[in-house]
Design a protein around this motif. Structure first.
Motif, short mmCIF file in Angstrom:
data_model
loop_
_atom_site.label_atom_id
_atom_site.label_comp_id
_atom_site.label_asym_id
_atom_site.label_seq_id
_atom_site.Cartn_x
_atom_site.Cartn_y
_atom_site.Cartn_z
N LEU A 174 0.81 -1.20 0.00
CA LEU A 174 0.00 0.00 0.00
C LEU A 174 0.85 1.26 0.00
O LEU A 174 0.34 2.36 -0.14
CB LEU A 174 -0.92 0.01 1.22
N GLU A 175 2.14 1.09 0.18
CA GLU A 175 3.05 2.24 0.16
C GLU A 175 2.57 3.33 1.12
O GLU A 175 2.51 4.50 0.77
CB GLU A 175 3.17 2.81 -1.25
N LEU A 176 2.22 2.90 2.30
CA LEU A 176 1.71 3.87 3.26
C LEU A 176 2.86 4.63 3.90
O LEU A 176 3.02 4.65 5.12
CB LEU A 176 0.88 3.17 4.34
N VAL A 177 3.64 5.23 3.07
CA VAL A 177 4.74 6.03 3.59
C VAL A 177 4.57 7.44 3.07
O VAL A 177 4.71 7.70 1.89
CB VAL A 177 6.11 5.45 3.16
N ALA A 178 4.27 8.31 3.98
CA ALA A 178 4.02 9.69 3.60
C ALA A 178 5.34 10.44 3.53
O ALA A 178 5.69 11.22 4.40
CB ALA A 178 3.08 10.35 4.59
N GLU A 236 -5.22 -1.60 -4.09
CA GLU A 236 -4.38 -1.11 -2.99
C GLU A 236 -3.88 0.30 -3.27
O GLU A 236 -3.79 1.13 -2.37
CB GLU A 236 -3.19 -2.05 -2.78
N SER A 266 -4.50 3.67 -1.14
CA SER A 266 -3.42 4.53 -0.66
C SER A 266 -3.74 5.99 -0.86
O SER A 266 -3.47 6.83 0.00
CB SER A 266 -2.12 4.20 -1.40
N ILE A 326 -3.38 8.00 2.58
CA ILE A 326 -2.17 8.79 2.81
C ILE A 326 -2.47 10.24 3.20
O ILE A 326 -1.89 10.75 4.16
CB ILE A 326 -1.22 8.71 1.58
N ARG A 340 -1.34 12.06 6.57
CA ARG A 340 -0.59 13.32 6.62
C ARG A 340 -1.26 14.32 7.55
O ARG A 340 -0.60 14.99 8.34
CB ARG A 340 -0.49 13.93 5.21
N ARG A 368 -0.64 13.60 11.07
CA ARG A 368 0.72 13.90 11.53
C ARG A 368 0.97 15.39 11.71
O ARG A 368 1.96 15.78 12.31
CB ARG A 368 1.73 13.35 10.53
N GLU A 417 -0.03 5.46 11.91
CA GLU A 417 0.46 4.80 10.71
C GLU A 417 0.26 3.30 10.81
O GLU A 417 -0.23 2.65 9.89
CB GLU A 417 1.94 5.12 10.51
N GLN A 444 -2.00 0.77 8.56
CA GLN A 444 -1.39 -0.40 7.93
C GLN A 444 -2.13 -1.68 8.29
O GLN A 444 -2.05 -2.68 7.58
CB GLN A 444 0.09 -0.51 8.35
#
Lengths: 237, 237
Positions: A231-235, B101, B105, B109, B113, B116, B207, B211
DNA sequence: GTCTATACCACGATAGAC
DNA sequence: GTCTATCGTGGTATAGAC
């Protein structure tokens, strides 16, 4: 209406329409269901019940406690029915673990039965219930969490057998997701009106709704772990 | 941000912290987030903002409209970010349909964000948002439905390509389930405390939460149709 | 014990002076 | 734009009648 006040001490088991406490409960369920918790005033509620304003405080303490009493009257039997149904399924299965779908059925069928019992709140009551679970007032969520605790615990054990690839912690989260989708679905069918063109009559058919929800939840529960990376859940700002 | 107030003499253009409207908005976001909509009184709110009680009604009309203004300030950018991210993914994919997926995302995402960005509400604001979506007050849900309408429409198109086995109607319902699980999860992390023993620090890590949620939702969206019969959702009394 | 009348204070909203 | 004063309604507490 307070037809008459029979003899002495107890509140007369027979013939009387109802005692004050029950009248309040019935009126409260009806009005909370129709207008919500905040929008229902104790003054209109006691007027509808034909009792004095102060009777609510005397019998229930506060408006919040009255609301809890309204919920308990329907929730206790429903959750007990869920537990009983799960136990029945386990007996019928002998020693073998139940399928995920079967366990889900034990959760959904009692909710469906309650939704169909028009005389006792019906599906409108389920909307109240679903809303309550996400209510801003902490006392409501805390109350419901305690109310659901035993039922959830039983079902978690069953799901753990059916889904051996999940850790207890992972299953806890997924059950949380399940309860969320279920509550939200029961509560906010009308929120969908603007989200998309939905057949208005579909709203009347809670059975079809649960038949759509069940496969979704079953697949979610059975989902493998570790797909999160896909899912590339990396912000990465 | 209202960088500066050009000429005028009124309330000291420079050094002054902010104009009245912004002061109210900031105090409102903080207090609504902390105590919820109903539990926050305009009197405490205006006191915290250092403005007069009547200023809220003057600038925003009603308490409800103030709440909507608070939500809009964060929601508009987030939903726009979702749309932009989805468009970027589609461009990067050339003409090929995106995976389920990947589309998810693009939804999660921007929410992550926002969670955060502590300076602008952060994850506490997301809790307010999640709660609002299931709020008993119709005005809130109606407002949010309109607010989300375009974003949902875009994502529905994308999902339709990724999930060709679903009808539009079926997808509409499943997106409803997705929004429900998401809102509920963001809103009620604390409701879980009694549901099971959860590591308290897990709550700080949105996060990880997403996930866990993402695979659940992806599997649910991809679930085949017709499993409903296996669930024996027939309440044969 | 059960019920009633009534008083209290906080709330959201608004009118009108400045 | 901002303020004070005030209105109607809300939940709650209590004193006292049955």
């Amino acid at each position: 209406m307070r037809a008459q006040r029979p003899a002495r001490r107890s509140p007369a088991p027979e013939a009387l329409s109802q005692d004050t406490k029950s009248r309040i409960l019935d009126a409260a369920e009806s009005l909370f269901t129709e207008h919500g918790f905040e929008a229902t005033s104790l003054r209109s509620l006691t007027a509808a019940a034909g009792v004095n304003l102060a009777a609510v405080n005397y019998h229930f303490g506060t408006k919040e406690e009255l609301f809890q009493a309204v919920l308990t009257r329907r929730l206790d039997p429903m959750n007990q029915e869920r537990i009983d149904l799960l136990d029945r399924y386990r007996r019928e299965a002998g020693g073998r673990p139940l399928t995920c779908e079967k366990i889900l059925s034990a959760m959904l069928i009692p909710a469906l039965r309650l939704a169909r019992d028009e005389k006792r709140g019906g599906k409108e009551f389920l909307r109240v219930l679903g809303r309550a679970y996400a209510d801003p007032a902490p006392f409501i969520r805390n109350f419901l969490s305690a109310q659901y605790a035993e039922m959830i615990s039983r079902f978690k054990d069953a799901f753990l057998e059916a889904l051996p690839h999940l850790t207890k912690q992972e299953l806890t989260w997924r059950l949380h997701f399940v309860m969320g989708a279920l509550s939200y679905t029961l509560a906010g069918t009308d929120a969908l009106k603007l989200m998309a063109q939905v057949l208005p009559n579909d709203r009347d058919n809670d059975e079809k709704l649960l038949q759509r929800l069940a496969p979704f939840l079953a697949a979610g529960l059975k989902a493998p772990l570790g797909d999160a990376k896909k899912l590339e859940l990396v912000a990465n700002d």
